[in-house]
Design a protein around this motif. Structure first.
Motif, short mmCIF file in Angstrom:
data_model
loop_
_atom_site.label_atom_id
_atom_site.label_comp_id
_atom_site.label_asym_id
_atom_site.label_seq_id
_atom_site.Cartn_x
_atom_site.Cartn_y
_atom_site.Cartn_z
N PRO A 1 -16.67 -9.77 4.09
CA PRO A 1 -16.34 -8.34 4.16
C PRO A 1 -16.92 -7.64 5.38
O PRO A 1 -16.48 -6.54 5.73
N LEU A 2 -17.87 -8.28 6.04
CA LEU A 2 -18.50 -7.67 7.21
C LEU A 2 -18.01 -8.29 8.52
O LEU A 2 -18.59 -8.03 9.57
N ALA A 3 -16.95 -9.08 8.47
CA ALA A 3 -16.50 -9.82 9.65
C ALA A 3 -16.24 -8.89 10.83
O ALA A 3 -16.70 -9.13 11.95
N TRP A 4 -15.48 -7.82 10.60
CA TRP A 4 -15.16 -6.89 11.69
C TRP A 4 -16.42 -6.21 12.19
O TRP A 4 -16.63 -6.07 13.40
N ASP A 5 -17.27 -5.77 11.26
CA ASP A 5 -18.48 -5.05 11.64
C ASP A 5 -19.43 -5.93 12.45
O ASP A 5 -20.03 -5.47 13.42
N ILE A 6 -19.57 -7.18 12.05
CA ILE A 6 -20.44 -8.10 12.78
C ILE A 6 -19.92 -8.30 14.20
O ILE A 6 -20.68 -8.33 15.16
N GLN A 7 -18.61 -8.42 14.32
CA GLN A 7 -18.00 -8.60 15.64
C GLN A 7 -18.29 -7.40 16.55
O GLN A 7 -18.53 -7.56 17.75
N ILE A 8 -18.29 -6.20 15.97
CA ILE A 8 -18.53 -4.98 16.75
C ILE A 8 -20.02 -4.76 16.99
O ILE A 8 -20.44 -4.44 18.10
N PHE A 9 -20.84 -4.94 15.95
CA PHE A 9 -22.27 -4.64 16.06
C PHE A 9 -23.05 -5.70 16.84
O PHE A 9 -24.03 -5.39 17.50
N TYR A 10 -22.60 -6.95 16.74
CA TYR A 10 -23.32 -8.06 17.37
C TYR A 10 -22.35 -8.91 18.21
O TYR A 10 -22.11 -10.07 17.89
N PRO A 11 -21.80 -8.33 19.27
CA PRO A 11 -20.77 -9.05 20.05
C PRO A 11 -21.26 -10.34 20.70
O PRO A 11 -20.52 -11.32 20.78
N GLU A 12 -22.51 -10.35 21.17
CA GLU A 12 -23.03 -11.57 21.82
C GLU A 12 -23.16 -12.71 20.81
O GLU A 12 -22.74 -13.84 21.07
N GLU A 13 -23.74 -12.38 19.67
CA GLU A 13 -23.91 -13.41 18.63
C GLU A 13 -22.56 -13.87 18.08
O GLU A 13 -22.38 -15.06 17.80
N TYR A 14 -21.63 -12.94 17.96
CA TYR A 14 -20.30 -13.30 17.44
C TYR A 14 -19.57 -14.21 18.43
O TYR A 14 -18.92 -15.18 18.03
N LEU B 1 -16.15 10.58 9.12
CA LEU B 1 -15.55 11.48 8.13
C LEU B 1 -16.03 12.92 8.31
O LEU B 1 -15.23 13.87 8.19
N TYR B 2 -17.32 13.09 8.61
CA TYR B 2 -17.85 14.44 8.76
C TYR B 2 -17.27 15.14 9.98
O TYR B 2 -16.89 16.32 9.92
N LEU B 3 -17.21 14.43 11.10
CA LEU B 3 -16.71 15.03 12.33
C LEU B 3 -15.19 14.95 12.46
O LEU B 3 -14.60 15.55 13.36
N ARG B 4 -14.57 14.17 11.56
CA ARG B 4 -13.11 13.97 11.58
C ARG B 4 -12.65 13.46 12.94
O ARG B 4 -11.74 14.02 13.58
N ILE B 5 -13.29 12.38 13.37
CA ILE B 5 -12.93 11.76 14.65
C ILE B 5 -12.74 10.26 14.45
O ILE B 5 -13.21 9.68 13.47
N GLU B 6 -12.01 9.65 15.37
CA GLU B 6 -11.90 8.20 15.41
C GLU B 6 -12.93 7.68 16.40
O GLU B 6 -13.12 8.27 17.48
N LEU B 7 -13.58 6.62 16.05
CA LEU B 7 -14.63 6.07 16.91
C LEU B 7 -14.04 5.00 17.84
O LEU B 7 -13.34 4.10 17.39
N ASN B 8 -14.32 5.14 19.11
CA ASN B 8 -13.86 4.18 20.11
C ASN B 8 -14.92 3.09 20.28
O ASN B 8 -15.94 3.32 20.93
N GLU B 9 -14.65 1.91 19.68
CA GLU B 9 -15.66 0.84 19.70
C GLU B 9 -15.97 0.33 21.10
O GLU B 9 -16.97 -0.34 21.31
N ASN B 10 -15.09 0.63 22.05
CA ASN B 10 -15.30 0.14 23.42
C ASN B 10 -16.05 1.15 24.30
O ASN B 10 -16.36 0.85 25.46
N SER B 11 -16.33 2.32 23.76
CA SER B 11 -16.98 3.35 24.56
C SER B 11 -18.48 3.10 24.67
O SER B 11 -19.10 2.49 23.80
N LEU B 12 -19.07 3.61 25.74
CA LEU B 12 -20.50 3.47 25.95
C LEU B 12 -21.29 4.22 24.88
O LEU B 12 -22.32 3.74 24.40
N SER B 13 -20.80 5.40 24.49
CA SER B 13 -21.49 6.18 23.48
C SER B 13 -21.53 5.46 22.14
O SER B 13 -22.51 5.53 21.39
N PHE B 14 -20.45 4.73 21.81
CA PHE B 14 -20.42 3.96 20.56
C PHE B 14 -21.43 2.82 20.62
O PHE B 14 -22.18 2.58 19.67
N GLN B 15 -21.46 2.10 21.73
CA GLN B 15 -22.40 1.00 21.89
C GLN B 15 -23.84 1.49 21.82
O GLN B 15 -24.72 0.83 21.24
N ARG B 16 -24.08 2.67 22.37
CA ARG B 16 -25.44 3.21 22.35
C ARG B 16 -25.88 3.55 20.93
O ARG B 16 -27.01 3.25 20.53
#
Length: 277
Positions: free
Chosen positions: A117-130, A188-203
């Protein structure tokens, strides 16, 4: 070196001149050998310092249940991991990977796929390890003539994360779930879509990784300077209210109270997500 125990034809426990106990791997190094015989270090393909008797017992159980080719493949994977991330030799990772690969191949042969269930999240949160885990899957499939699905990369990536950060599987999965839940609250609170490729998301993901570790260790970060916090609260009111929402959720669901500094830094990261440059 003197052999203390023979684990298999390809693995032995030895004692070196410093009276340290090592687990050594190498083709045929245990064949026809017995305790007390001399061992030739030139034949060792890998050796690992043994910390306690539990390690030897784990190795004995491993070799009695798991084919040697799986252990050899795990050793190659771990060597690649050690080289890529510049970390010390990891005996525990070979044990964990060998066990995981064996049961993954067994499941695959029976068409019993376990969904991660965490496959996508692991890929995004830990790209080097993935990425390293995907290479491991390719190596397993090539060297052992099997077809493990890429779904297994997520599980192997978790083992690599554990190794790099000296954690355990429970803490790693808890951390990944925590990051996922906090990002969902922000979205959900900010009602925005998160860009996983953005620098702010990685930070913010990097920030949340370390925050989750501190939280699980119950060691909140604090600079003891409330004046910094007041300015952030007044200048970034929307992001601050989002942080308050997260703090309330953490308090209700994890019994954790954020420090002023943790709230300040999280607010800054949320603001970067909310107003990307």
């Amino acid at each position: 070196m003197k052999i203390i125990k023979v684990l298999s034809n390809n693995a032995i426990v030895v004692e070196n001149l410093q009276e340290e106990t090592l687990v050594a791997l190498g083709r045929g190094i245990g064949f026809g050998k017995k305790p007390g015989d001399a061992a030739d270090p030139a034949l060792f393909e890998a050796q690992y310092l043994e910390k306690n008797d539990d390690v030897t017992n784990s190795w004995r159980q491993l070799f009695s249940n798991i084919p040697d080719e799986i252990i050899q493949t795990s050793r190659k994977i771990v060597s690649n991991i050690e080289r890529t991330f510049a970390i010390a030799s990891q005996l525990s990772l070979i044990l964990a990977l060998s066990d995981h690969i064996y049961y993954a191949i067994t499941r695959a042969s029976k068409n019993q796929l376990i969904r991660n269930p965490l496959a996508w999240d692991i890929q995004i949160f830990y790209p080097e390890e993935y990425g390293m885990a995907k290479e491991a899957i390719d190596l397993i499939n090539r060297s052992m003539s099997v077809t493990l699905p890429q779904e297994e990369a997520g599980f192997i990536a978790l083992h690599i994360v554990n190794c790099r950060h000296s954690g355990n599987m429970h803490d790693t999965m808890h951390s990944a779930n925590l990051i996922k839940d906090i990002l969902n609250i922000i979205k959900l609170y900010l009602r925005i879509e998160l860009n996983e490729n953005s620098l702010s998301f990685q930070r913010i993901v990097t920030h949340l990784k370390f925050f989750s570790m501190r939280m699980m260790n119950n060691s909140p970060f604090s600079l003891d300077d409330a004046s910094l916090y007041v300015d952030i609260k007044e200048k970034l009111p929307t992001s601050y209210r989002c942080t308050e929402k997260i703090e309330g959720w953490l308090n209700s669901n994890h019994n954790y109270t954020m420090s002023l500094d943790e709230k300040m830094f999280l607010t800054i990261h949320i603001e970067r997500l909310r107003t990307p440059a």
